[in-house]
Write a protein that holds these residues in place. Structure first.
Motif, mmCIF file in Angstrom:
data_model
loop_
_atom_site.group_PDB
_atom_site.id
_atom_site.type_symbol
_atom_site.label_atom_id
_atom_site.label_comp_id
_atom_site.label_asym_id
_atom_site.label_seq_id
_atom_site.Cartn_x
_atom_site.Cartn_y
_atom_site.Cartn_z
ATOM 1 N N ALA B 25 2.824 -17.590 -26.233
ATOM 2 C CA ALA B 25 3.482 -18.786 -26.766
ATOM 3 C C ALA B 25 4.620 -19.246 -25.859
ATOM 4 O O ALA B 25 4.778 -20.441 -25.592
ATOM 5 N N ALA B 28 3.217 -20.683 -22.620
ATOM 6 C CA ALA B 28 2.547 -21.950 -22.907
ATOM 7 C C ALA B 28 3.555 -23.072 -23.136
ATOM 8 O O ALA B 28 3.309 -24.226 -22.791
ATOM 9 N N ALA B 29 4.711 -22.716 -23.720
ATOM 10 C CA ALA B 29 5.716 -23.738 -24.018
ATOM 11 C C ALA B 29 6.642 -24.000 -22.836
ATOM 12 O O ALA B 29 7.432 -24.941 -22.860
ATOM 13 N N VAL B 61 -1.184 -24.055 -29.691
ATOM 14 C CA VAL B 61 -1.036 -22.737 -29.069
ATOM 15 C C VAL B 61 -1.680 -21.601 -29.878
ATOM 16 O O VAL B 61 -2.403 -20.786 -29.310
ATOM 17 N N ARG B 64 -5.326 -21.581 -29.290
ATOM 18 C CA ARG B 64 -5.642 -21.105 -27.941
ATOM 19 C C ARG B 64 -5.499 -19.607 -27.852
ATOM 20 O O ARG B 64 -6.290 -18.913 -27.216
ATOM 21 N N TYR B 65 -4.452 -19.075 -28.533
ATOM 22 C CA TYR B 65 -4.232 -17.628 -28.484
ATOM 23 C C TYR B 65 -5.382 -16.887 -29.141
ATOM 24 O O TYR B 65 -5.909 -15.908 -28.598
ATOM 25 N N VAL B 289 -0.599 -19.131 -18.386
ATOM 26 C CA VAL B 289 -0.605 -18.381 -19.641
ATOM 27 C C VAL B 289 -1.527 -17.167 -19.582
ATOM 28 O O VAL B 289 -1.139 -16.060 -19.971
#
Lengths: 281, 324
Positions: B25, B28-29, B61, B64-65, B289
């Motif tokens: 996370a 990704a951010a 996110v 995606r995770y 990521v």
């Protein structure tokens, strides 16, 4: 043991006292320097890459920064980070560690898992990732201190938990329970005073850890951001010049090591002042 | 014992899950992995849209995770921003780093036992005092500065000898060809300084611990009774005391593995190795990521496996644990 006894025993510990004096002196010097020349560490002089002299006690870098002022400023930032981290991590770690040790159950499980986290994942990785996310912020040293606190408290919680766990079935605790004392009262009045020695020693260790982590992050370019100098970044930039302008590499490192040595000495002093009489260990 | 190991493994799973999600996370951010591609002139918008689609940048996110976890569970760690499969990428870099780490740990243990036991047997002697000063100084020295010091010393040493004996840059010479032996010698030359740095840092804390543990055992009643039975001191120390004095260090070494890997990241930066340290910093800087999360999961697994090994050693040395 009364606090005056502890103070007297600490004062007998020469290197511990020296550590306190040296750190206070360093911080005072940095504060005075900050008052006298508020932006002195940022000022570009025309003395480029000069070796240490009376004018520049630690020399200058390639664009004329006075290294002495930069090192002082960096040391001050490191000490600030250390203090903030230690206060936050010690309070959090003590409260949660005591709760885990006294209550057991799910509180204990959650806190033990968090401790595992720090022992399984390299701390620097968490910091590197978080720093990359947050590095655009202002007051970067405060953000870094917050981040380091998050990874530092489980260590203290572990120490406090172990102490509380070893004490919670002792008769004075059972007596307090029998008298109807609340859990909070038992933790804060009966149990935690017995953990003061362990807590203060690990708090001093946390200070050194905080300084090492902050400078490591800054060394990687992810810590205290420009224009604030950090000892870690000074070492990183000095590295390339270790051959031609050794002062740029050695002075920040020596100051950094001295700070950590002071914390270690204070920790030793506290250990001997608070611990049982034992000369051999 | 088996139950103990299984419980330890079960405890590790949530740790890996939670930390991998956090890393996923946060990275990704942190930024746009395609920023570099977008800024390049002459890249068609369709190409960017395609890459964005492949990296699933439009999805939230957590989704995606979860997708990543589903694939990771089958051994597929996804692809990097540049389209390279992550698993082989990480394994290649891990091999480089583990060369240094797996050499530094035994070296550090050996040094710690020598210094720790030596100074415990002769408290207040020259050896004890020197050991204390050395370990206090090393504990206070940041690993990146120590690495810089040793690098500098290595350069001077090479100059004094007149040829490059210990290498100060990289994990191997670029473009080296030749026999297996020549390559091994070249890698060994590159290993010396980084391994020494890491071993010294680890040794510092361990030797203090070993000293305290040895002193404690030397005062134990069973050691006193061995003495009282008239056993020669050599036998009392060598057979009775030492075996028990060495056990606790195993647990300490195990808890330090993660920290040692963290130290390796810094050592690699100083010596310009292309190992896990470089890989992580590049992944974080490039908002990659999959590489960052894969990095975390793989290193955490390595630490967990090394911890389990240490537990097994501990159990082998201490029957109280083995039979528990």
């Amino acid at each position: 043991m009364g606090s005056s006894v502890v103070a007297r025993r600490f004062l007998r510990h020469r290197s511990g006292v020296l550590g306190v004096v040296a750190l206070t002196g360093l911080f005072a010097l940095a504060t005075v320097a900050g008052r006298v020349t508020p932006a002195g560490h940022r000022r570009l002089t025309t003395d480029y890459s000069q070796a240490p002299s009376l004018r520049h006690p630690m020399g200058t870098d390639a664009i004329g920064h006075d290294l002495f002022l930069q090192v002082l400023h960096g040391a001050q930032k490191s000490l600030q980070v250390a203090v903030v981290v230690t206060v936050l991590a010690t309070v959090t770690g003590t409260v949660l560690g005591a709760a885990a040790g006294y209550r057991g159950g799910w509180v204990d499980s959650v806190i033990s898992r968090l401790t595992d986290l720090v022992l399984t994942v390299p701390v620097i990785v968490v910091l590197v990732v978080a720093a990359a996310r947050l590095r655009q912020q202002r007051d970067s040293w405060l953000i870094i201190a917050l981040m380091i606190s998050v990874v530092a408290w489980p260590q203290i919680a572990r120490v406090v938990r172990a102490t509380v766990l070893s004490l919670r079935n002792r008769s004075f605790v059972t007596a307090a329970q029998g008298l109807g004392a609340s859990s909070a009262r038992i933790i804060f009045v009966d149990l935690l005073p017995n953990a003061v020695a362990a807590i203060s020693v690990s708090a001093t260790l946390t200070m050194a850890t905080a300084v090492l982590l902050e400078t490591a992050l800054s060394f990687l370019g992810l810590g205290v951001s420009a224009p604030d100098p950090s000892l870690g970044r000074l070492v990183a930039t000095g590295q390339g010049a270790a051959r031609t302008r050794p002062w740029l590499f050695y002075f920040p490192g020596i100051v950094l090591v001295s700070i950590c040595l002071c914390f270690a000495a204070i920790g030793e002093g506290l250990r001997s002042a608070l611990g049982p009489d034992d000369d051999e260990r | 014992m088996a139950r103990f190991l299984i419980r330890r493994l079960a405890h590790s799973v949530p740790v890996v899950v939670v930390s991998s999600f956090l890393v996923f996370a946060m990275v990704a951010a942190a930024g746009d992995p395609l920023a570099e591609l977008r800024s390049r002139p002459g890249v068609a918008p369709e190409t960017i849209a395609l890459r964005s689609e492949q990296l699933q940048l439009h999805k939230p996110v957590p989704e995606r995770y979860l997708g990543w976890v589903a694939r990771a569970a089958r051994g597929d760690l996804g692809t990097s921003v540049t389209g390279e499969p992550v698993a082989p990428l990480i394994l290649r870099h891990l091999g480089v780093t583990l060369r240094m780490v797996l050499l530094a740990v035994p070296l550090g243990v050996a040094g710690a036992v020598l210094i720790g036991v030596g100074s415990a047997l002769r408290p207040r002697s020259v050896l004890d005092r020197a050991g204390t000063v050395l370990s206090m100084a090393l504990v206070a020295t940041p690993v990146f500065w120590l690495a810089g010091l040793l690098k500098e010393a290595g350069v001077r040493f090479n100059e004094a000898v007149g040829r490059t004996v210990v290498f100060t840059v990289g994990e191997r010479s670029p473009g080296i060809e030749g026999s297996w032996l020549a390559m091994a010698v070249d890698r060994a030359g590159h290993l010396v300084l980084p391994t020494l740095t890491l071993a010294l840092v680890a040794m510092a804390g361990w030797s203090r611990f070993q000293r305290a543990a040895t002193i404690e055992v030397l005062h134990a009643t069973y050691v006193e009774s061995a003495r009282a039975r008239g056993l020669p001191e050599r036998r009392v120390v060598g057979v009775h005391a030492l075996r028990n004095a060495l056990i606790p260090l195993t647990a300490v070494v195990a808890t330090d593995f993660a920290a040692i890997l963290g130290g390796a990241v810094l050592v690699e930066v100083v010596f310009a190795w292309r190992g896990m340290g470089r890989l992580l910093l590049d992944a974080v800087n490039g908002s990659d990521v999959h590489v960052a999360t894969g990095w975390l999961v793989v290193t955490a697994s390595v630490v967990i496996v090394l911890n389990l090994l240490a537990d097994l050693v501990y159990a082998a040395l201490d029957p109280r644990i083995r039979d528990a």
